[in-house]
Design a protein around this motif. Structure first.
Motif, mmCIF file in Angstrom:
data_model
loop_
_atom_site.group_PDB
_atom_site.id
_atom_site.type_symbol
_atom_site.label_atom_id
_atom_site.label_comp_id
_atom_site.label_asym_id
_atom_site.label_seq_id
_atom_site.Cartn_x
_atom_site.Cartn_y
_atom_site.Cartn_z
ATOM 1 N N CYS A 1 9.860 32.374 92.340
ATOM 2 C CA CYS A 1 11.207 31.871 92.097
ATOM 3 C C CYS A 1 11.684 32.382 90.735
ATOM 4 O O CYS A 1 10.900 32.467 89.787
ATOM 5 C CB CYS A 1 11.184 30.346 92.117
ATOM 6 N N ASN B 1 13.597 31.003 88.646
ATOM 7 C CA ASN B 1 13.633 29.958 87.618
ATOM 8 C C ASN B 1 12.273 29.960 86.916
ATOM 9 O O ASN B 1 11.254 29.644 87.524
ATOM 10 C CB ASN B 1 13.911 28.600 88.275
ATOM 11 N N CYS C 1 10.004 27.043 87.152
ATOM 12 C CA CYS C 1 9.560 26.678 88.500
ATOM 13 C C CYS C 1 8.364 27.553 88.821
ATOM 14 O O CYS C 1 8.321 28.712 88.470
ATOM 15 C CB CYS C 1 10.690 26.942 89.488
ATOM 16 N N CYS D 1 13.503 29.536 94.987
ATOM 17 C CA CYS D 1 12.660 28.957 96.020
ATOM 18 C C CYS D 1 13.521 28.142 96.968
ATOM 19 O O CYS D 1 13.283 28.077 98.154
ATOM 20 C CB CYS D 1 11.592 28.075 95.384
ATOM 21 N N CYS E 1 16.432 24.892 92.715
ATOM 22 C CA CYS E 1 16.529 25.808 91.578
ATOM 23 C C CYS E 1 17.872 26.520 91.507
ATOM 24 O O CYS E 1 18.400 26.743 90.424
ATOM 25 C CB CYS E 1 15.396 26.813 91.626
HETATM 26 ZN ZN LIG Z 1 12.286 27.358 92.180
#
Ligand SMILES: [Zn+2]
Length: 177
Positions: free
Chosen positions: A132, A134, A137, A153, A158
């Motif tokens: 992901c 982010n 994350c 994700c 996110c």
């Molecule tokens: Zn994520």
């Protein structure tokens, strides 16, 4: 003995692979581990339709950080070698045709399935399994969109969080100006 190129993973194992990669989510800034102890691991194995043994759990704990690092591009797939020792497929004649049975050493069946699914995905869908975007994350995604441009994700988690953050920064800049 001659060999031929083949991928041996069935589609169901893609979900197993993704679920395994995603067993260390960060929730409210804290890393959780769905395989952190044997009781949690048994629940996870059962939910994924797998054998709930302690040895399978230990095999997955060994494999997981390596697989996560490979998908992030931080480690070479050569690190998967120990998980392929003694792994093979045997055909068996049935009334309909052939059945292929995967065999692996004690505690390594699920890990072998995940490794084979990773390689099948690498060949069939290059670049579509990724982390992901982010950075806070730790989840992974398999991008099935046509343009192969998914970053998050989950858009709901996110995607919206990162959008809100950008909006917040813009609003802050405007207020300071
Ligand atoms: Zn994520």
């Amino acid at each position: 003995m001659s060999t031929t190129a083949m991928t041996a993973a069935v589609p169901a194992d893609e979900q197993l692979l993704l679920n395994l990669l995603n067993t260390t989510p960060v929730i409210d800034g804290r890393e959780l581990d769905e395989l952190g102890d044997l009781a949690s691991a048994r629940r996870w194995l059962a939910a994924n339709g797998l054998e709930k043994s302690e040895s399978e759990w230990r095999g997955l704990l060994e494999l997981r950080p390596i697989l996560q690092a490979i998908v992030r591009g931080e480690q070479s797939p050569r690190a998967l070698a120990p998980f392929l020792e003694g792994v093979g497929y045997s055909p068996r004649a049935t009334p309909e045709g052939l059945d292929w049975a995967l065999h692996a050493p004690e505690g390594r069946i699920t890990a072998a399935k995940a490794v084979l699914a990773w390689d099948a995905l690498r060949i069939s869908s290059p670049g579509r399994l990724r982390a992901c975007a982010n950075t806070e994350c730790q989840l992974f995604l398999i991008d099935r969109s046509k343009p192969n441009s998914a970053k998050w994700c989950s858009m709901a988690v996110c995607g919206n969080r990162m959008k809100a953050r950008r909006h917040y920064h813009r609003a802050g800049e405007t207020a300071e100006a």
